[in-house]
Design a protein around this motif. Structure first.
Motif, PDB file in Angstrom:
ATOM      1  N   THR A 127      28.428  38.024  44.448  1.00  0.00           N
ATOM      2  CA  THR A 127      28.063  36.402  44.028  1.00  0.00           C
ATOM      3  C   THR A 127      26.353  36.340  44.100  1.00  0.00           C
ATOM      4  O   THR A 127      26.013  35.741  43.135  1.00  0.00           O
ATOM      5  N   TYR A 159      40.809  40.512  44.314  1.00  0.00           N
ATOM      6  CA  TYR A 159      39.818  39.595  44.636  1.00  0.00           C
ATOM      7  C   TYR A 159      38.614  39.932  43.551  1.00  0.00           C
ATOM      8  O   TYR A 159      37.947  38.944  43.004  1.00  0.00           O
ATOM      9  N   SER A 162      38.082  38.250  39.819  1.00  0.00           N
ATOM     10  CA  SER A 162      36.920  36.787  39.665  1.00  0.00           C
ATOM     11  C   SER A 162      35.384  37.531  39.315  1.00  0.00           C
ATOM     12  O   SER A 162      35.038  36.603  38.580  1.00  0.00           O
ATOM     13  N   ILE A 274      35.731  22.214  48.076  1.00  0.00           N
ATOM     14  CA  ILE A 274      35.518  23.162  46.920  1.00  0.00           C
ATOM     15  C   ILE A 274      36.061  22.380  45.625  1.00  0.00           C
ATOM     16  O   ILE A 274      35.530  22.228  44.647  1.00  0.00           O
ATOM     17  N   PHE A 299      36.029  32.229  38.597  1.00  0.00           N
ATOM     18  CA  PHE A 299      35.488  32.540  39.774  1.00  0.00           C
ATOM     19  C   PHE A 299      36.638  31.763  40.794  1.00  0.00           C
ATOM     20  O   PHE A 299      37.440  32.589  41.478  1.00  0.00           O
ATOM     21  N   VAL A 300      36.554  30.537  40.775  1.00  0.00           N
ATOM     22  CA  VAL A 300      36.964  29.748  42.034  1.00  0.00           C
ATOM     23  C   VAL A 300      38.710  29.698  41.558  1.00  0.00           C
ATOM     24  O   VAL A 300      39.656  30.148  42.464  1.00  0.00           O
ATOM     25  N   LEU A 303      40.451  33.246  42.305  1.00  0.00           N
ATOM     26  CA  LEU A 303      40.179  33.568  43.579  1.00  0.00           C
ATOM     27  C   LEU A 303      41.731  32.801  44.257  1.00  0.00           C
ATOM     28  O   LEU A 303      42.413  33.318  45.186  1.00  0.00           O
ATOM     29  N   ARG A 322      41.613  34.664  53.572  1.00  0.00           N
ATOM     30  CA  ARG A 322      40.464  33.731  53.113  1.00  0.00           C
ATOM     31  C   ARG A 322      39.135  33.863  53.772  1.00  0.00           C
ATOM     32  O   ARG A 322      37.844  33.743  52.717  1.00  0.00           O
ATOM     33  N   PHE A 325      36.185  35.745  51.551  1.00  0.00           N
ATOM     34  CA  PHE A 325      35.683  35.290  50.450  1.00  0.00           C
ATOM     35  C   PHE A 325      35.190  33.963  50.709  1.00  0.00           C
ATOM     36  O   PHE A 325      34.653  33.317  49.654  1.00  0.00           O
ATOM     37  N   LEU A 329      32.289  31.902  48.099  1.00  0.00           N
ATOM     38  CA  LEU A 329      32.956  31.051  47.205  1.00  0.00           C
ATOM     39  C   LEU A 329      32.340  29.449  47.375  1.00  0.00           C
ATOM     40  O   LEU A 329      31.962  29.108  46.404  1.00  0.00           O
ATOM     41  N   CYS A 330      32.233  29.197  48.682  1.00  0.00           N
ATOM     42  CA  CYS A 330      31.817  27.740  48.726  1.00  0.00           C
ATOM     43  C   CYS A 330      30.124  27.901  48.251  1.00  0.00           C
ATOM     44  O   CYS A 330      29.664  26.930  47.789  1.00  0.00           O
TER      45      CYS A 330
END
Length: 346
Positions: A127, A159, A162, A274, A299-300, A303, A322, A325, A329-330
């Motif tokens: 990321t 994963y 993404s 999100i 990406f989001v 995932l 979860r 990632f 992600l956030c």
């Protein structure tokens, strides 16, 4: 704003506190995944370096309990700090990040010896690479980021999709693709995906019948397969199944088992968080940020979709998987949302 010493100390202490909480409190209510199996070398009989379980067992036996704890503490903290250094958030957003780090499920599963720690570390590197590409600090991933992508691909290949798609989208943008062409490509890729799903619906159906077998029906929180009964159910159930797989315990499940209430509240909070910041990343005023939309999809959404089959049948597994990632992600969604002007050409 770079990570301050106080923030670094707070992250470090949080991880230590959650490690002790996981071992001495949390483990009294539920199993800590495969942690004990890894530390005791339960999967060494596979003797296959291509098996993540074998490698985790090998590392666990080699380092021992304390060595494994120190390794995971180092990977977890360094991954978090690496990503925060890339974002250079304001003090306000750094405070928001600290709330995310302090969330119980993330704190527990990324503070013990688990695959999720390795996923978190590699995802943070990747990321950070996406942020470097977006801000033009680099033309491509650094060697460290490439190593992170290789590790992520090995640990959780589904994963990693993404990251690959997001890199391709960012490079296409930097290559001078106009927003109209970017939109057309997104539509084309969506049509291709739908076509592939139709073409391989029988194979997908066979996969959906195998997937529930990986979850013990004797488990207290395992859901019975009332979702994927016919060949198109995997797709029909997407609008309900994707949020369920991400959130973990639903409100009715939490009411039925009160110990699940904190996890349910946390899952709903993260899902809403999100979606809200994703909206801010895609729209600015009455205009559409095409680059923001592309990254929310590549990406989001990717995932969410790849997590769907693995998180649907057991809320506990959904939360654990979860946690690897959820932080990057956030953070990435916050980063996109706080870019309060459209990218050039976007």
């Amino acid at each position: 704003m770079h990570t301050s010493r106080h923030q670094l100390l707070a992250i470090f202490l949080l991880k230590i506190a959650y490690a002790f909480f996981a071992v001495f409190v949390f483990s009294k209510f539920t199993s800590l995944g495969d942690t004990q199996d890894y530390l005791h070398g339960e999967h060494l009989d596979r003797n296959n370096i291509a098996s993540t379980a074998y490698l985790m067992s090998f590392i666990g036996v080699t380092l021992g309990t304390w060595g494994g704890f120190i390794l995971c503490l180092g990977l977890s903290v360094s991954g978090i700090i690496y990503l925060l250094e890339k974002t250079r958030f304001s003090a306000r957003n750094n405070a928001l990040v600290m709330i995310l780090i302090a969330l119980p499920s993330f704190g527990v599963w990324t503070s013990i010896f688990s695959k999720e720690v390795f996923v978190l570390f590699s995802f943070c590197l990747c990321t950070g690479g996406l942020i470097d590409l977006l801000t033009r600090r680099r033309r491509f991933f650094s060697l460290l980021q490439i190593a992170g992508l290789a590790l992520l691909t090995f640990m959780k290949p589904h994963y990693s999709v993404s990251i690959y798609l997001s890199v391709a989208g960012i490079l296409a943008y930097h290559a001078g693709f106009r927003k109209e062409l970017m939109l057309a490509l997104m539509v084309l890729m969506s049509v291709i995906c739908v076509g592939l799903c139709i073409r391989y619906v029988d194979e997908i159906y066979q996969y959906t019948q195998i997937m529930p077998l990986h979850f013990s029906q004797s488990g207290g929180s395992t859901r019975h397969n009332t979702f994927w009964l016919d060949e198109w159910d995997f797709f029909i159930y997407l609008p309900i199944g994707v949020p369920m797989a991400f959130i973990g315990p639903t409100l009715p499940e939490a009411i039925h088992s009160l110990k699940l209430i904190p996890s349910s509240i946390e899952g709903h909070f993260l899902f809403g968080f999100i979606l809200l910041n994703g909206w801010r990343a895609v729209f600015y005023g009455k205009q559409l940020n095409v680059m923001g939309l592309l990254l929310m999809m590549s990406f989001v959404l990717v995932l969410f979709l790849t997590h769907y089959p693995f998180g649907l049948f057991n809320p506990g597994s959904a939360i654990r998987y979860r946690s690897g990632f959820i932080f990057p992600l956030c953070v990435f969604v916050i980063f996109l949302a706080t870019r309060n002007r459209p990218l050039k050409g976007g």
